[in-house]
Design an enzyme around this catalytic site. Sequence first.
Site, PDB file in Angstrom:
ATOM      1  N   GLU A   1       0.823  -1.213   0.000  1.00  0.00           N
ATOM      2  CA  GLU A   1       0.000   0.000   0.000  1.00  0.00           C
ATOM      3  C   GLU A   1       0.858   1.265   0.000  1.00  0.00           C
ATOM      4  OE1 GLU A   1      -2.808  -0.680   3.195  1.00  0.00           O
ATOM      5  OE2 GLU A   1      -3.927  -2.077   1.914  1.00  0.00           O
TER       6      GLU A   1
ATOM      7  N   GLU B   1      -1.475  -9.259  -6.823  1.00  0.00           N
ATOM      8  CA  GLU B   1      -1.351  -9.767  -8.192  1.00  0.00           C
ATOM      9  C   GLU B   1      -0.410  -8.900  -9.027  1.00  0.00           C
ATOM     10  OE1 GLU B   1      -4.041  -9.293  -6.442  1.00  0.00           O
ATOM     11  OE2 GLU B   1      -5.474 -10.928  -6.698  1.00  0.00           O
TER      12      GLU B   1
ATOM     13  N   CYS C   1      -7.355  -7.097 -11.166  1.00  0.00           N
ATOM     14  CA  CYS C   1      -6.342  -8.153 -11.116  1.00  0.00           C
ATOM     15  C   CYS C   1      -6.705  -9.342 -11.984  1.00  0.00           C
ATOM     16  CB  CYS C   1      -6.091  -8.546  -9.672  1.00  0.00           C
ATOM     17  SG  CYS C   1      -5.217  -7.230  -8.798  1.00  0.00           S
TER      18      CYS C   1
HETATM   19  N1  THU Z   1      -6.088  -6.530  -2.684  1.00  0.00           N
HETATM   20  C1  THU Z   1      -5.207  -7.332  -3.351  1.00  0.00           C
HETATM   21  O1  THU Z   1      -3.998  -7.325  -3.079  1.00  0.00           O
HETATM   22  N2  THU Z   1      -5.702  -8.145  -4.326  1.00  0.00           N
HETATM   23  C2  THU Z   1      -7.012  -8.286  -4.642  1.00  0.00           C
HETATM   24  O2  THU Z   1      -7.350  -8.973  -5.585  1.00  0.00           O
HETATM   25  C3  THU Z   1      -8.011  -7.614  -3.805  1.00  0.00           C
HETATM   26  C4  THU Z   1      -7.495  -6.493  -2.976  1.00  0.00           C
HETATM   27  C5  THU Z   1      -5.559  -5.631  -1.643  1.00  0.00           C
HETATM   28  C6  THU Z   1      -5.482  -4.182  -2.029  1.00  0.00           C
HETATM   29  C7  THU Z   1      -5.493  -3.511  -0.670  1.00  0.00           C
HETATM   30  O3  THU Z   1      -4.160  -3.404  -0.193  1.00  0.00           O
HETATM   31  C8  THU Z   1      -6.279  -4.450   0.216  1.00  0.00           C
HETATM   32  O4  THU Z   1      -6.367  -5.673  -0.483  1.00  0.00           O
HETATM   33  C9  THU Z   1      -7.675  -3.968   0.548  1.00  0.00           C
HETATM   34  O5  THU Z   1      -8.375  -3.635  -0.596  1.00  0.00           O
END
Ligand code: THU
Length: 131
Positions: free
Chosen positions: A49, A60, A94
């Site tokens: 993040e 992903e 993703c």
């Molecule tokens: N997130 C992912 O890493 N992959 C996904 O397919 C769904 C969401 C992450 C993004 C963010 O850091 C957290 O999950 C909450 O949305």
Amino acid sequence: MTDQQIPWDDLAATARDAMERAYVPYSKFPVGAAALLDDGRIISGCNVENASYGLTLCAECALVSALAMSGGGRIRAFSCVDGEGNTLMPCGRCRQLLYEFRAPDMVLMTVGGIRTMDEVLPDAFGPQHLA
Ligand code: THU
């Protein structure tokens, strides 16, 4: 290799290891992703993040970057987990990222069981539309 012969437990374990490395000070929602490539390698990624929230990189994103950095290839099977290690559906963006690098017989472990790429992203836009 049939879909049942895919080492789903290894993929989930690799995704959980990746999830442990997630950088999620804002959402506190770690995600780990793992993929089996067509040459047998397993790659992974975690979400990263950013204080500028919209710049967040999903797990992903890291995974497809790892794919490119480790020599390329095609994804035969994919698994994604949340902070509890439970199967998580990849978000819509993703699914598109994964579609780009799919093997023709790519499958994903989903909350509804093993699904094909076409089932999770029907009528996908892809490289074929730019040829
Ligand atoms: N997130 C992912 O890493 N992959 C996904 O397919 C769904 C969401 C992450 C993004 C963010 O850091 C957290 O999950 C909450 O949305």
